[in-house]
Design an enzyme around this catalytic site. Sequence first.
Site, mmCIF file in Angstrom:
data_model
loop_
_atom_site.group_PDB
_atom_site.id
_atom_site.type_symbol
_atom_site.label_atom_id
_atom_site.label_comp_id
_atom_site.label_asym_id
_atom_site.label_seq_id
_atom_site.Cartn_x
_atom_site.Cartn_y
_atom_site.Cartn_z
ATOM 1 N N ASN A 126 51.461 52.520 46.365
ATOM 2 C CA ASN A 126 52.540 53.498 46.225
ATOM 3 C C ASN A 126 52.426 54.446 47.413
ATOM 4 O O ASN A 126 51.533 55.282 47.442
ATOM 5 C CB ASN A 126 52.373 54.246 44.897
ATOM 6 N N TRP A 127 53.326 54.262 48.358
ATOM 7 C CA TRP A 127 53.258 55.100 49.567
ATOM 8 C C TRP A 127 53.728 56.524 49.304
ATOM 9 O O TRP A 127 53.619 57.383 50.168
ATOM 10 C CB TRP A 127 54.092 54.475 50.688
ATOM 11 N N LYS A 128 54.338 56.773 48.140
ATOM 12 C CA LYS A 128 54.915 58.090 47.826
ATOM 13 C C LYS A 128 55.832 58.516 48.983
ATOM 14 O O LYS A 128 56.508 57.674 49.565
ATOM 15 C CB LYS A 128 53.813 59.116 47.557
ATOM 16 N N HIS A 165 56.655 57.653 37.311
ATOM 17 C CA HIS A 165 55.403 58.137 37.900
ATOM 18 C C HIS A 165 55.201 59.597 37.484
ATOM 19 O O HIS A 165 56.167 60.355 37.358
ATOM 20 C CB HIS A 165 55.465 58.008 39.429
ATOM 21 N N GLU A 184 54.348 62.102 39.076
ATOM 22 C CA GLU A 184 54.925 63.087 40.006
ATOM 23 C C GLU A 184 56.422 63.261 39.739
ATOM 24 O O GLU A 184 56.957 64.358 39.895
ATOM 25 C CB GLU A 184 54.644 62.660 41.454
ATOM 26 N N GLU A 229 47.958 55.617 34.362
ATOM 27 C CA GLU A 229 47.526 56.550 35.399
ATOM 28 C C GLU A 229 47.210 57.908 34.783
ATOM 29 O O GLU A 229 48.122 58.733 34.573
ATOM 30 C CB GLU A 229 48.647 56.721 36.433
ATOM 31 N N GLY A 251 45.355 61.306 42.969
ATOM 32 C CA GLY A 251 45.251 62.099 44.198
ATOM 33 C C GLY A 251 44.143 63.131 44.172
ATOM 34 O O GLY A 251 44.090 64.014 45.031
ATOM 35 N N SER A 260 43.141 57.425 42.039
ATOM 36 C CA SER A 260 42.026 57.446 42.997
ATOM 37 C C SER A 260 41.247 56.133 43.037
ATOM 38 O O SER A 260 40.032 56.125 43.225
ATOM 39 C CB SER A 260 41.098 58.639 42.718
ATOM 40 N N GLY A 315 46.832 56.980 47.694
ATOM 41 C CA GLY A 315 46.213 57.305 48.988
ATOM 42 C C GLY A 315 45.621 56.106 49.712
ATOM 43 O O GLY A 315 45.819 55.939 50.926
HETATM 44 C C1 PEP Z 1 49.545 56.924 42.455
HETATM 45 O O1 PEP Z 1 50.259 57.598 43.153
HETATM 46 O O2 PEP Z 1 50.074 56.152 41.650
HETATM 47 C C2 PEP Z 1 48.093 57.039 42.578
HETATM 48 C C3 PEP Z 1 47.335 56.388 41.734
HETATM 49 O O3 PEP Z 1 47.624 57.826 43.596
HETATM 50 P P1 PEP Z 1 46.090 57.902 44.125
HETATM 51 O O4 PEP Z 1 45.599 56.494 44.246
HETATM 52 O O5 PEP Z 1 46.196 58.594 45.451
HETATM 53 O O6 PEP Z 1 45.322 58.674 43.112
#
Ligand code: PEP
Length: 248
Positions: free
Chosen positions: A10-12, A95, A97, A165, A171, A211, A233
């Site tokens: 997921n590049w966000k 998601h 976010e 998640e 993050g 993460s 990330g």
């Molecule tokens: C995500 O955005 O779905 C995610 C899991 O981010 P990260 O791996 O950076 O925690």
Amino acid sequence: MARKPFIAGNWKMNMTAESGKELIAQLKPLVKEAKCNVALCVPAILIPAMVKAAKGSKIKIGAQNVHFAKSGAYTGEISADMLKEYGVKYVIIGHSERRQYFGETDETVNKRTLFALENELTPIVCVGETLSERENGETEKVLLKQLTVGLNGVTDVTKLVIAYEPVWAIGTGKTATDEQAQETIKYIRNTLGKIFGVKNANRVIIQYGGSMNAQNCKGLMAQPDIDGGLIGGASLKPDFATIVNFDK
Ligand code: PEP
């Protein structure tokens, strides 16, 4: 039936057409022998260029959202037809976010999920508890609501992917332990079993996200109910290939 692992990035709101193309060019040879399904969910504007960049490789390009109307006055949204025009298969829905900053609710997650399925897109439906919900012992209650409302009306649950998640792990560099992730994902699978039948639940791909990186992926992927990862990330670097090749 064995579940084929699925690693999705997921590049966000990161990368540009230039840096994205460069990263995909680096990843292509590194994931050539991957045994799992691989996707990168990129910002909408980058989809055409990244589809072109990933052509002929194992990497499928996905989106980060889809609207629930065919078309219309929905400024800033993206439709299923627009995604399908470029061969997009996967779309992240709900998601944390989007829930936290853009008013996404279990009800809108449900509408987007049903519409994506109707349009033969594969939704990656995100669920997960916040830190205070976990600390208050409310994880299961929260997940139950996210699943029952978010997936209400779904007729074939095997056509979607769930990403568990925990919000406190996204993050933050704070990953759920292998045991915490397994235990919670097992709960999710059992819940799907109650709603959709055990046989169907046993076929659903459930990812862990939060993460996950090249160091901790092996332990997480070794858990019996964890079928993949949704990676934020760590999907912005060639290191993503190490996660894709977790079984090497
Ligand atoms: C995500 O955005 O779905 C995610 C899991 O981010 P990260 O791996 O950076 O925690």
